[in-house]
Design an enzyme around this catalytic site. Structure first.
Site, PDB file in Angstrom:
ATOM      1  CE  LYS A 187      -0.155  -0.372   4.871  1.00 16.60           C
ATOM      2  NZ  LYS A 187      -0.797  -0.995   6.233  1.00 16.60           N
TER       3      LYS A 187
ATOM      4  CE1 TYR B 247       9.919  31.785   4.378  1.00 16.29           C
ATOM      5  CE2 TYR B 247      10.598  29.536   4.220  1.00 16.29           C
ATOM      6  CZ  TYR B 247      10.280  30.889   3.478  1.00 16.29           C
ATOM      7  OH  TYR B 247       9.933  30.892   2.344  1.00 16.29           O
TER       8      TYR B 247
HETATM    9  C1  LIG Z   1      -0.206  -1.637   6.629  1.00 18.28           C
HETATM   10  C2  LIG Z   1      -0.565  -3.151   7.046  1.00 18.28           C
HETATM   11  C3  LIG Z   1       0.306  -3.998   7.539  1.00 18.28           C
HETATM   12  C4  LIG Z   1       1.757  -3.931   7.412  1.00 18.28           C
HETATM   13  O1  LIG Z   1       2.361  -3.614   8.566  1.00 18.28           O
HETATM   14  P1  LIG Z   1       4.099  -3.471   8.632  1.00 18.28           P
HETATM   15  O2  LIG Z   1       4.071  -3.349  10.110  1.00 18.28           O
HETATM   16  O3  LIG Z   1       4.405  -2.670   7.954  1.00 18.28           O
HETATM   17  O4  LIG Z   1       4.562  -4.927   8.356  1.00 18.28           O
HETATM   18  C5  LIG Z   1      -0.149  -5.346   7.918  1.00 18.28           C
HETATM   19  N1  LIG Z   1      -1.754  -5.375   8.135  1.00 18.28           N
HETATM   20  C6  LIG Z   1      -2.364  -4.444   7.751  1.00 18.28           C
HETATM   21  C7  LIG Z   1      -3.978  -4.637   8.201  1.00 18.28           C
HETATM   22  C8  LIG Z   1      -2.141  -3.099   7.571  1.00 18.28           C
HETATM   23  O5  LIG Z   1      -2.888  -2.263   7.424  1.00 18.28           O
END
Ligand SMILES: *Cc1c(COP(=O)(O)O)cnc(C)c1O
Length: 380
Positions: A38, A268
């Protein structure tokens, strides 16, 4: 090749392959691997990463939305994909048409999928999510068996999986053990109710490193795929941690160098005023590239293999760093924001710490303006 870039990321695909091989070694031959890609594969570039993972033994992909699922389909058809978030009512038809496995937490959702699947003369592939303590999605554990049975009997639906999510796997051993126990109990209770499910999973990266598999047949990993071990209060054996190598380095350049007198304010708001005469360099990266403004006056970058402090506020496209300790530095010199330079290294975790953030956010915050360059083999 990188000479014309002001701020860019280099992704080492060989490291990615090795990380997946290490995950395979941890998981063993009998469990499957769901790689979470993702948010543009944690900022690494979804299509390229998906292609490499397809070639290197992932079994299924986890995504946040249907656009991401579609991007994976353009790389390779037919791969199982699970959408980890809940489907919006307006997305139900498309999810079924695309053959994406969806996550359901309630009978209402299941009914929507059933009706839409019947109308399309298709079968909706669903995974039932159980909330063992994350509080985000999922059915309550004591209602899970009932929901599972009811969904099983709906027309047009095939249950392909059962899963839960750890809320604090890297921090809280006791709570995570309770989550694991509740979920294992459910797996046992449902074993007699249903044909074997292809996807039963609980562990995120921290869970994979710190928990037992319970009755799961799949591990669901994100951060670890990209070579970063989740950091928390629980100790992760360094021998395991050292097997993983960060795939992403983030780089920029010096654009201007000058000597300033004591009492000179920088950037800034004048949050930094030089306490003495200093040599400072302006760098071609800022929050417009995703370098968090919270790093102002706190973070370090590498120039000439040396750690240099960020002075004053990070601005949209530029920031100023202290290069007083360097013998030689000039416009065009490479600056490392994350990664190695000579013997020195700045990890994603370290940058996250300076920004009161986490590695996940630092990576996914790197903006579209930053070209991703791929090393170590073919990508999509
Ligand atoms: C993002 C996500 C993961 C991945 O988690 P990591 O800590 O990056 O391994 C696993 N399960 C779900 C449901 C997630 O949303």
């Amino acid at each position: 090749m990188t000479e014309s870039y002001r701020c860019w990321a280099e992704v080492d695909l060989h490291a990615l392959r090795e990380n997946l091989a290490q995950i395979r070694a941890l998981v063993g031959p009998d469990r499957r691997i769901l790689t979470v890609v993702k948010a543009d594969a944690y900022g690494h570039g979804l299509r390229q990463i998906a292609a490499v993972l397809m070639q290197s033994g992932t079994d299924v992909f986890g995504v946040a939305n249907l656009q991401e699922a579609r991007a994976i389909r353009t790389v390779g058809k037919g791969w199982p994909i699970l959408m980890l978030g809940a489907c919006l009512p307006c997305e139900v038809d498309l999810a079924i048409r695309e053959g994406v496995m969806v996550t359901i937490s309630s009978m209402e959702e299941a009914r929507l999928f059933s009706a839409a699947a019947l109308a399309q003369h298709e079968v909706a592939l669903v995974q039932v999510k159980v909330d063992t303590g994350m509080g985000r999605l999922g059915v309550a554990p004591d209602e899970a068996v009932e929901l599972f049975r009811a969904v099983q009997h709906l027309p047009g639906i095939r249950i392909t999986g059962l899963y839960t999510h750890y809320s604090s796997a890297e921090d809280d051993a006791e709570f995570t053990a309770r989550q694991e126990q509740v979920f294992s109990g459910l797996i046992g209770a449902l074993a007699t109710q249903a044909p074997p499910l292809p996807w039963i999973h609980a562990s995120n990266s921290a869970g994979l490193l710190l928990q037992s598999a319970g009755g799961c047949n799949t591990a669901r990993v994100g951060l670890l795929v990209y070579g970063i071990v989740p950091k928390g209060r629980r100790e992760i054996g360094s021998t395991v941690g050292e097997r993983f190598r960060p795939a992403l380095s983030w780089k920029s350049r010096v654009s201007h160098v000058k000597t300033i007198a004591a009492g000179t304010p920088i950037s800034y708001g004048h949050t930094f005023v030089s306490p003495r005469s200093m040599r400072v360099a302006t760098i071609t990266a800022g929050y417009g590239d995703g370098y968090l403004r919270a790093a102002s006056n706190r973070a370090q970058v590498l120039v000439g293999g040396t750690r240099c402090a960020v002075l004053g506020r990070v601005t949209m496209d530029q920031m100023v760093v202290d290069v007083s300790g360097l013998a030689q530095v000039g416009p065009g010199d490479e600056v490392v924001l994350i990664g190695r330079q000579g013997a020195a290294q700045i990890t994603t975790d370290e940058l996250a710490g300076w920004c009161d953030s986490i590695s996940w956010e630092v990576l996914t915050n790197i903006t579209y303006r930053v070209p991703r360059l791929y090393r170590g083999g073919q990508a999509a």
